[in-house]
Design an enzyme around this catalytic site. Structure first.
Site, PDB file in Angstrom:
ATOM      1  N   SER A   1     -18.358  -9.751  39.167  1.00  0.00           N
ATOM      2  CA  SER A   1     -19.106  -8.515  39.224  1.00  0.00           C
ATOM      3  C   SER A   1     -19.556  -7.520  40.389  1.00  0.00           C
ATOM      4  O   SER A   1     -18.503  -7.710  41.482  1.00  0.00           O
ATOM      5  CB  SER A   1     -20.245  -8.961  37.442  1.00  0.00           C
ATOM      6  OG  SER A   1     -20.704  -7.755  37.687  1.00  0.00           O
TER       7      SER A   1
ATOM      8  N   ASP B   1     -12.217  -5.686  29.639  1.00  0.00           N
ATOM      9  CA  ASP B   1     -13.125  -6.096  30.355  1.00  0.00           C
ATOM     10  C   ASP B   1     -13.760  -4.052  29.687  1.00  0.00           C
ATOM     11  O   ASP B   1     -13.525  -3.354  30.660  1.00  0.00           O
ATOM     12  CB  ASP B   1     -13.363  -6.087  32.173  1.00  0.00           C
ATOM     13  CG  ASP B   1     -15.068  -6.174  32.792  1.00  0.00           C
ATOM     14  OD1 ASP B   1     -15.757  -5.817  32.005  1.00  0.00           O
ATOM     15  OD2 ASP B   1     -15.078  -6.895  34.144  1.00  0.00           O
TER      16      ASP B   1
ATOM     17  N   HIS C   1     -16.333  -8.918  30.676  1.00  0.00           N
ATOM     18  CA  HIS C   1     -16.488  -8.923  31.549  1.00  0.00           C
ATOM     19  C   HIS C   1     -16.989 -10.664  32.183  1.00  0.00           C
ATOM     20  O   HIS C   1     -17.144 -10.781  33.543  1.00  0.00           O
ATOM     21  CB  HIS C   1     -17.960  -7.846  31.483  1.00  0.00           C
ATOM     22  CG  HIS C   1     -18.062  -8.284  33.520  1.00  0.00           C
ATOM     23  ND1 HIS C   1     -17.376  -7.383  34.076  1.00  0.00           N
ATOM     24  CD2 HIS C   1     -19.581  -7.844  34.061  1.00  0.00           C
ATOM     25  CE1 HIS C   1     -17.705  -6.931  35.719  1.00  0.00           C
ATOM     26  NE2 HIS C   1     -19.013  -7.710  34.959  1.00  0.00           N
TER      27      HIS C   1
END
Length: 723
Positions: A593, A668, A700
């Site tokens: 991320s 995602d 995600h």
């Protein structure tokens, strides 16, 4: 055979036996697999520290388990059986032993009544375990229950995009008719920023319900694709990107008695955020923090819950960079004219006492440390129970703050990371904590006279019998030369300082997160143990921009995400370079991320430093990230074109020298696949060669056993190219 030869042989045999004796314990120990270490692994649950599931029944502590609920004596810690799973099913009149499957989620909503609330697959019941009978049962079986209110026994739920309320008698009321994917009711809004975790809010007396209405018809669709049907299907997400149209939120209030819904008269919701909804103790007023789109002007407003009229503004907070409200106001249980507010206005998150008229009476906590949480109130002592890192930036300790004299009284042993839960009156506390060397301890104690706690659990090391790495902690100076940054280092169990080790820097680096704390193993992720077992050193540093170090520490990255963070991470690299056992020719980097963004940033801005990188779910260009988060830290692309250009990784694609693997969830909804796909396109045009892997149907983060596959893939990449 000569005597000397016999002696030599005996000595040789003795040496072998001694060597075997020395090595036997190690050879008898086990090595970890990802099935042991990863949360999706088949043996993961057996290697977690032992725990207890606890809940309060007024000021009495109850241990909930699969088969029974037991009352814990506050003086001795001894347990007394309240009821069993078989009892519950018998009293519920069930012909099926699976009517209630377990008691883990049992709660006791009424301090002075022998009632237990049990929610499960078929329905929800309130059972009197002294009278041995059901006293209430919901009438919305199989529905998605949003929130139940103990005062009125009313339930709010959603069905077919519409919002419904069912009262204690089972009478159902439909609150909305226009719900759709464009008009969303009763859910978290503003993409869960500003501390928003839900979309319905019962009044204290349970007679009124505040709820969010989100109109996202003007928000662009991101074209997610479901590949699993015979012909792939479009399943678009509403995704407001920085500088583009955001959704519009209003707040409705439904009255159970009048069956009417009104909306708060907050004015035009365009480019505004409505957050941190709180009720007055008498259920007549609603308090809401309202933020402009620039997120630099926050106002606390009071509304009449009956008419929806705007009454008055209580306070306003502004800042040249941003203001980020994360906590609703909380009224003092002993004085409904006073409430506490959390704010970073002096540079650190602290508590302030306000009157209902908006007068700031006094600041309750202060100092170069952060109030991490407000657990609640001790009503008898008239104190606030908080968690803070006053003791040390890496710790989380519990204190009672006296409202009158502001004295802070410690409620724990002053070590480690503590997470306490208060009883109904605040007179009792159970405290779950760990330290770098102790996995999990649970204490029970009073918060009034602070006697010695009763230890309910001291978990043994669940990794006993396994070969364990070496966990270390320390600090270095940030790139500014003055700020302390804390790190964790994980070394192989047989670490030899005369050898050279391949080393991986694990990085996150973004706001609202930290990697290093004084909990078990210094909060090490289990993948680090797996890598150390394979002969790597893992290094983790919390740079400026991460959480719990104060406003200026976090806001150092404003309008230039990734830049200050990289400077600090390179200071970490310089520290590694000073260690003779770190092989700087075999230095890797990995993150997910924001950490994926940092990984590619480091690989392309410092291409001669890192040999191998694995970037998961990476942001590539902040213009493709969501409005609320992205604009808080970067402003809009129109306001800050230089910052967006500087922080974009597209222009850095040609700098890539080392081996880079990019991994993403194919669906995602947080960092949409446009990011990594656009970077791949830039690499194609620049002639560089990253590797790429996608997980179909995943978001995600990889869920379930896919996470085991993911971490094996990450490991294999370093094994192939770094080791």
């Amino acid at each position: 055979m000569k005597t000397t030869n016999i002696k030599q042989w005996a000595h040789y045999v003795a040496s072998i036996l001694l060597l075997m004796a020395m090595t036997l314990p190690m050879s008898a120990q086990k090595f970890f697999t990802l099935e042991d270490l990863n949360f999706g692994g088949t043996n993961y649950h057996n290697l977690r520290p032992k725990n207890m599931f606890l809940t309060w029944w007024g000021d009495q502590l109850v241990r909930t388990d699969v088969e029974d609920c037991k009352l814990i004596d506050a003086k001795t810690g001894k347990e007394k059986l309240l009821f069993t799973l078989d009892d519950v099913n018998k009293w519920a009149g069930s012909d099926d032993n699976h009517y209630v499957r377990h008691l883990m989620n049992a709660t006791f909503p009424y301090p002075n009544e022998s009632l237990v609330l049990l929610g499960f697959r078929k329905s929800m019941i309130l059972l009197d375990f002294e009278k041995k009978q059901i006293v209430w049962q919901d009438s919305i079986s199989q529905q998605n229950c949003n929130e139940w209110n103990a005062a009125s026994k009313a339930t709010v739920y959603k069905a077919d995009n519409q919002l419904f309320v069912v009262d204690a008698k089972g009478d159902k009321e439909q609150l909305t008719k226009d719900g759709s994917r464009n008009i969303v009711y009763g859910e978290a809004v503003h993409r869960n920023e500003f501390g928003i975790e839900k979309g319905t809010f019962w009044s204290p007396n349970g007679q009124r319900l505040a709820f969010y209405r989100m109109d996202q018809s003007m928000v662009t669709d991101y074209p997610q694709v479901n590949i699993f049907p015979r012909t792939a299907e479009m399943e678009p997400d509403k995704y407001p990107m920085a500088g583009m149209n955001s959704h519009k939120v209003t707040v409705g209030v439904y009255d159970i008695n009048t069956h009417k819904t009104i909306y708060l008269q907050a004015g035009d919701p365009t480019d505004r955020y409505f957050t941190n909804i709180a009720w007055s103790p008498d259920s007549k007023f609603i308090f809401m923090q309202e933020l402009n789109r620039d997120q630099n002007d926050c106002r606390l407003i009071c509304y009449d819950a009956i008419s929806g009229k705007r009454f008055y503004q209580l306070c306003q907070e502004t800042h040249p960079k941003y203001v980020e409200p994360l906590h609703p106001i909380e009224f003092l249980p002993w004085d409904s004219n006073l409430f506490i507010m959390q704010s970073q206005r002096d540079g650190y998150n602290h508590l302030y006492l306000y009157s209902i008229k908006g007068e700031c009476i006094k600041q309750l906590t202060s100092g170069p440390w952060v109030v991490l949480d407000v657990l609640g109130f001790n009503k008898k002592d008239k104190s606030i129970i908080i968690a803070s890192n006053e003791k040390h930036p890496l710790q989380r300790n519990l204190y009672a703050v006296n409202i009158k004299d502001l004295k802070r009284t410690p409620l724990d042993n002053g070590e480690g990371v503590h997470r306490g839960v208060l009883s109904a009156s605040g007179a009792m506390l159970y405290d779950k904590f760990s330290t770098p060397t102790t996995p999990n301890t649970i204490n029970l104690q009073a918060t009034t006279h602070h006697p010695s706690p009763i230890t309910l659990l001291k978990a043994p090391d669940p990794w006993k019998g396994y070969v364990q790495p070496i966990f270390e902690n320390g600090s270095i100076k940030a790139a500014d030369g003055t700020t302390d940054l804390y790190y964790r280092m994980v070394k192989p169990h047989d670490f030899d300082p005369t050898k050279k080790y391949p080393t991986v820097v694990y990085v996150y680096g973004g706001p609202h997160a930290h990697n290093v704390e004084a909990s078990w193993h210094w909060s090490s992720r289990s993948w680090e143990t797996y890598m150390a077992q394979k002969g790597y050193i893992i290094f983790i540093l919390d740079n400026r921009g991460s959480e719990n170090r104060g406003r200026d520490f976090e806001q150092a990255t404003f309008r230039q995400l990734g830049q200050i963070e990289m400077q600090d991470q390179i200071k970490g690299v310089e520290y590694l370079k000073s260690l003779q056992y770190v092989d700087m020719n075999r230095l890797g980097v990995h993150g997910w991320s924001y950490g994926g963004y940092m990984t590619i940033s480091l690989m392309t801005n410092y291409p001669d430093v890192f040999k191998v990188g694995v970037a998961g779910g990476p942001v590539i260009d902040w213009q493709w990230y969501e409005v609320m988060y992205g604009e808080r830290y970067m402003d809009t692309p129109q306001q800050n074109p230089e910052g967006y250009a500087k922080t974009s990784l597209l222009s850095k694609a040609g700098n890539l020298k080392g081996k880079l693997q990019i991994i993403t969830g194919y669906n995602d909804p947080t960092v949409v696949p446009q990011h990594c796909l656009s970077f791949l396109d830039a690499c194609i045009k620049a002639g560089t060669q990253p590797d790429f892997f996608a997980y179909p149907g995943e978001g995600h983060n990889m869920a379930g056993h896919s996470s085991v596959h993911l971490h094996e893939r990450i490991t294999q990449y370093f094994e192939e190219y770094l080791k």
